[in-house]
Design a protein around this motif. Structure first.
Motif, PDB file in Angstrom:
ATOM      1  N   LYS A 266       1.021  -1.323  -0.282  1.00 32.94           N
ATOM      2  CA  LYS A 266       0.667  -0.014   0.183  1.00 32.94           C
ATOM      3  C   LYS A 266       1.487   0.864  -0.365  1.00 32.94           C
ATOM      4  O   LYS A 266       0.738   1.998  -0.878  1.00 32.94           O
ATOM      5  CB  LYS A 266      -1.098  -0.084   0.875  1.00 32.94           C
ATOM      6  CG  LYS A 266      -1.811   1.179   1.442  1.00 32.94           C
ATOM      7  CD  LYS A 266      -2.736   1.142   2.049  1.00 32.94           C
ATOM      8  CE  LYS A 266      -3.848   2.664   2.451  1.00 32.94           C
ATOM      9  NZ  LYS A 266      -4.271   2.323   3.740  1.00 32.94           N
ATOM     10  N   ASP A 267       2.230   1.245   0.830  1.00 28.84           N
ATOM     11  CA  ASP A 267       2.655   2.038   1.121  1.00 28.84           C
ATOM     12  C   ASP A 267       3.675   2.794  -0.533  1.00 28.84           C
ATOM     13  O   ASP A 267       3.876   4.048  -0.846  1.00 28.84           O
ATOM     14  CB  ASP A 267       3.797   1.926   1.762  1.00 28.84           C
ATOM     15  CG  ASP A 267       3.687   2.046   2.926  1.00 28.84           C
ATOM     16  OD1 ASP A 267       2.005   2.822   3.801  1.00 28.84           O
ATOM     17  OD2 ASP A 267       4.055   1.650   4.093  1.00 28.84           O
ATOM     18  N   ALA A 268       3.986   1.565  -1.607  1.00 31.33           N
ATOM     19  CA  ALA A 268       4.184   2.195  -2.402  1.00 31.33           C
ATOM     20  C   ALA A 268       3.545   2.293  -3.389  1.00 31.33           C
ATOM     21  O   ALA A 268       4.129   2.933  -4.605  1.00 31.33           O
ATOM     22  CB  ALA A 268       5.239   0.676  -3.355  1.00 31.33           C
ATOM     23  N   ARG A 269       2.267   2.119  -3.683  1.00 31.82           N
ATOM     24  CA  ARG A 269       0.471   2.725  -4.267  1.00 31.82           C
ATOM     25  C   ARG A 269       0.599   3.929  -3.952  1.00 31.82           C
ATOM     26  O   ARG A 269       0.771   5.128  -4.973  1.00 31.82           O
ATOM     27  CB  ARG A 269      -0.564   1.955  -4.259  1.00 31.82           C
ATOM     28  CG  ARG A 269      -0.581   0.280  -4.621  1.00 31.82           C
ATOM     29  CD  ARG A 269      -2.058  -0.361  -4.704  1.00 31.82           C
ATOM     30  NE  ARG A 269      -2.720   0.159  -2.993  1.00 31.82           N
ATOM     31  CZ  ARG A 269      -2.773  -1.321  -1.868  1.00 31.82           C
ATOM     32  NH1 ARG A 269      -2.071  -2.033  -2.272  1.00 31.82           N
ATOM     33  NH2 ARG A 269      -3.289  -0.428  -1.172  1.00 31.82           N
ATOM     34  N   MET A 270       0.541   4.516  -3.070  1.00 28.53           N
ATOM     35  CA  MET A 270       0.507   5.514  -2.445  1.00 28.53           C
ATOM     36  C   MET A 270       2.024   6.427  -2.603  1.00 28.53           C
ATOM     37  O   MET A 270       1.321   8.326  -2.826  1.00 28.53           O
ATOM     38  CB  MET A 270       0.098   5.902  -1.326  1.00 28.53           C
ATOM     39  CG  MET A 270      -0.689   5.114  -0.198  1.00 28.53           C
ATOM     40  SD  MET A 270      -2.227   5.406  -1.369  1.00 28.53           S
ATOM     41  CE  MET A 270      -2.432   6.923  -1.103  1.00 28.53           C
ATOM     42  N   ARG A 271       3.196   6.226  -2.553  1.00 25.66           N
ATOM     43  CA  ARG A 271       4.186   6.794  -3.496  1.00 25.66           C
ATOM     44  C   ARG A 271       4.157   7.142  -4.608  1.00 25.66           C
ATOM     45  O   ARG A 271       3.959   8.527  -5.569  1.00 25.66           O
ATOM     46  CB  ARG A 271       5.250   5.735  -3.147  1.00 25.66           C
ATOM     47  CG  ARG A 271       6.123   6.139  -1.521  1.00 25.66           C
ATOM     48  CD  ARG A 271       7.418   5.786  -0.900  1.00 25.66           C
ATOM     49  NE  ARG A 271       7.507   4.985  -1.744  1.00 25.66           N
ATOM     50  CZ  ARG A 271       7.475   3.890  -0.718  1.00 25.66           C
ATOM     51  NH1 ARG A 271       7.159   3.220   0.419  1.00 25.66           N
ATOM     52  NH2 ARG A 271       7.530   2.153  -1.543  1.00 25.66           N
ATOM     53  N   GLU A 272       3.951   6.163  -5.806  1.00 26.71           N
ATOM     54  CA  GLU A 272       3.715   6.395  -6.815  1.00 26.71           C
ATOM     55  C   GLU A 272       2.212   6.932  -6.866  1.00 26.71           C
ATOM     56  O   GLU A 272       2.345   7.815  -8.531  1.00 26.71           O
ATOM     57  CB  GLU A 272       3.764   4.962  -7.716  1.00 26.71           C
ATOM     58  CG  GLU A 272       4.691   3.883  -7.254  1.00 26.71           C
ATOM     59  CD  GLU A 272       5.521   4.411  -8.570  1.00 26.71           C
ATOM     60  OE1 GLU A 272       4.921   4.963  -9.370  1.00 26.71           O
ATOM     61  OE2 GLU A 272       6.638   3.987  -7.658  1.00 26.71           O
ATOM     62  N   TRP A 273       1.525   6.898  -6.618  1.00 25.38           N
ATOM     63  CA  TRP A 273       0.328   7.975  -6.762  1.00 25.38           C
ATOM     64  C   TRP A 273       0.303   9.822  -6.603  1.00 25.38           C
ATOM     65  O   TRP A 273      -0.100   9.833  -7.378  1.00 25.38           O
ATOM     66  CB  TRP A 273      -1.080   7.713  -5.588  1.00 25.38           C
ATOM     67  CG  TRP A 273      -2.154   8.577  -5.318  1.00 25.38           C
ATOM     68  CD1 TRP A 273      -3.298   7.971  -6.922  1.00 25.38           C
ATOM     69  CD2 TRP A 273      -2.195   9.743  -4.841  1.00 25.38           C
ATOM     70  NE1 TRP A 273      -3.866   9.759  -6.656  1.00 25.38           N
ATOM     71  CE2 TRP A 273      -3.742  10.520  -5.213  1.00 25.38           C
ATOM     72  CE3 TRP A 273      -1.922  10.330  -3.633  1.00 25.38           C
ATOM     73  CZ2 TRP A 273      -4.024  11.022  -5.113  1.00 25.38           C
ATOM     74  CZ3 TRP A 273      -2.152  11.188  -3.667  1.00 25.38           C
ATOM     75  CH2 TRP A 273      -3.494  11.963  -3.734  1.00 25.38           C
ATOM     76  N   ARG A 274       1.268   9.936  -5.392  1.00 29.99           N
ATOM     77  CA  ARG A 274       1.394  10.725  -5.684  1.00 29.99           C
ATOM     78  C   ARG A 274       2.871  11.718  -6.189  1.00 29.99           C
ATOM     79  O   ARG A 274       2.452  12.236  -6.669  1.00 29.99           O
ATOM     80  CB  ARG A 274       2.832  11.117  -3.770  1.00 29.99           C
ATOM     81  CG  ARG A 274       1.215  10.841  -2.514  1.00 29.99           C
ATOM     82  CD  ARG A 274       2.001  11.790  -1.582  1.00 29.99           C
ATOM     83  NE  ARG A 274       3.067  10.532  -0.944  1.00 29.99           N
ATOM     84  CZ  ARG A 274       3.254   9.522  -0.235  1.00 29.99           C
ATOM     85  NH1 ARG A 274       1.249   9.220   0.170  1.00 29.99           N
ATOM     86  NH2 ARG A 274       4.034   8.401   0.234  1.00 29.99           N
ATOM     87  N   ALA A 275       2.985  11.143  -6.621  1.00 28.25           N
ATOM     88  CA  ALA A 275       4.525  11.671  -8.033  1.00 28.25           C
ATOM     89  C   ALA A 275       3.707  11.454  -9.188  1.00 28.25           C
ATOM     90  O   ALA A 275       3.959  12.029  -9.911  1.00 28.25           O
ATOM     91  CB  ALA A 275       5.472  10.111  -7.847  1.00 28.25           C
ATOM     92  N   LEU A 276       2.221  10.394  -9.591  1.00 28.94           N
ATOM     93  CA  LEU A 276       1.724  10.668 -10.855  1.00 28.94           C
ATOM     94  C   LEU A 276       0.708  11.968 -10.443  1.00 28.94           C
ATOM     95  O   LEU A 276       0.920  13.107 -11.274  1.00 28.94           O
ATOM     96  CB  LEU A 276       0.804   9.612 -10.884  1.00 28.94           C
ATOM     97  CG  LEU A 276      -0.091   9.690 -11.869  1.00 28.94           C
ATOM     98  CD1 LEU A 276       0.445   9.748 -13.192  1.00 28.94           C
ATOM     99  CD2 LEU A 276      -0.747   8.320 -12.073  1.00 28.94           C
ATOM    100  N   LEU A 277       0.938  12.523  -9.069  1.00 25.18           N
ATOM    101  CA  LEU A 277       0.002  13.817  -9.174  1.00 25.18           C
ATOM    102  C   LEU A 277       0.356  14.498  -9.037  1.00 25.18           C
ATOM    103  O   LEU A 277      -0.272  15.463  -9.418  1.00 25.18           O
ATOM    104  CB  LEU A 277      -0.930  14.036  -7.547  1.00 25.18           C
ATOM    105  CG  LEU A 277      -1.443  14.620  -7.325  1.00 25.18           C
ATOM    106  CD1 LEU A 277      -3.308  14.270  -8.220  1.00 25.18           C
ATOM    107  CD2 LEU A 277      -2.353  14.401  -5.543  1.00 25.18           C
TER     108      LEU A 277
END
Length: 264
Positions: A221-232
């Motif tokens: 989950k933490d990896a998903r959120m890091r990638e999401w913030r980078a995409l944001l």
């Protein structure tokens, strides 16, 4: 006109279009928890400098709320922005400097300006698909409306030309060649606008949805959120000055799709 998201009469942006830093003692805070209070904001941002005033704009239901903070100078505001993302009451928040809109919109502290409706990042994956479908329907409806508008304008122009031909036939014959060329040039210039930015925004949203779907497949989950913030950050309007409107639409779309990644 300065770029950046317009909210409550303020442009939320860190740099001017010419690349220079924005100088402001006011900051905008977006994506806060719905139960955030004025005291919570003062308590958190007070560690960066003296807070002169702040405002929490309440949200409906579980939607994130936004706020504004006034410091006693530009130094604390610069420090807050340099820090990047901020975790307030367990929620990661986006922070930008806030400057009054040059059109003279009402101050956010005064509360006179009506805010734009923001897309909720907690609406769910079904709402993400609904938003994509609505964007496609809006693009199709806009294309039909523009065709009808051009058709109506053409009929009116034809009727007016007919009357002029009766009154000033000789004069029209002399200028018919130049008038015909002018009309053709105007039509050629009008045709590209029929596609507008809607199809581009629709395509960008579709690509963003595909990337969100791939991120959901990550087990951590933490990896998903890091990638999401980078995409944001990749689609933030400040990072895309050449297509601000499309970037703004995709940025809000990605915020809305956050809930897809939070569930295990």
């Amino acid at each position: 006109m300065p770029y950046g998201v317009l909210n409550h009469g303020f442009r939320c942006v860190d740099t001017h279009p010419d690349g220079t830093d924005v100088q402001s003692n006011k900051i905008f805070v977006g994506g806060m928890a719905p139960h955030t209070t004025r005291q919570n904001m003062i308590g958190y941002f007070g560690k960066f400098g003296r807070v002169m005033d702040c405002l929490v704009v309440p949200s409906k239901g579980r939607s994130p709320c936004i706020g504004f903070v006034d410091f006693d100078g530009t130094g604390p505001a610069d420090a807050v922005v340099r820090h990047g993302m901020h975790q307030v009451l367990g929620r990661w928040c986006e922070v930008r400097k806030a400057v009054p809109d040059i059109k003279g919109a009402a101050s956010a502290i005064g509360g006179a300006a009506a805010p734009r409706r923001a897309l909720s990042p907690h609406a769910g994956s079904r709402s993400v698909r609904d938003e994509l479908l609505a964007a496609r329907q809006a693009a199709a409806a806009g294309s039909v409306g523009q065709k009808r508008s051009r058709s109506g304008s053409s009929s009116t122009s034809s009727s007016s030309s007919h009357k002029r031909r009766k009154k000033k036939k000789k004069r029209r014959e002399k200028s018919s060649s130049s008038s015909s060329s002018s009309v053709e040039a105007s039509q050629k210039q009008a045709q590209p606008s029929a596609s507008s930015e809607n199809p581009e925004a629709e395509k960008a949203k579709h690509e963003a949805l595909e990337r969100l779907t791939k991120l959901k497949a990550l087990p951590d989950k933490d990896a998903r959120m890091r990638e999401w913030r980078a995409l944001l950050r990749e689609w933030h309007p400040d990072k895309n000055p050449d297509r601000v409107e499309v970037a703004t639409a995709v940025f809000q779309f990605l915020q809305k799709g956050k809930v897809m990644l939070e569930s295990d």
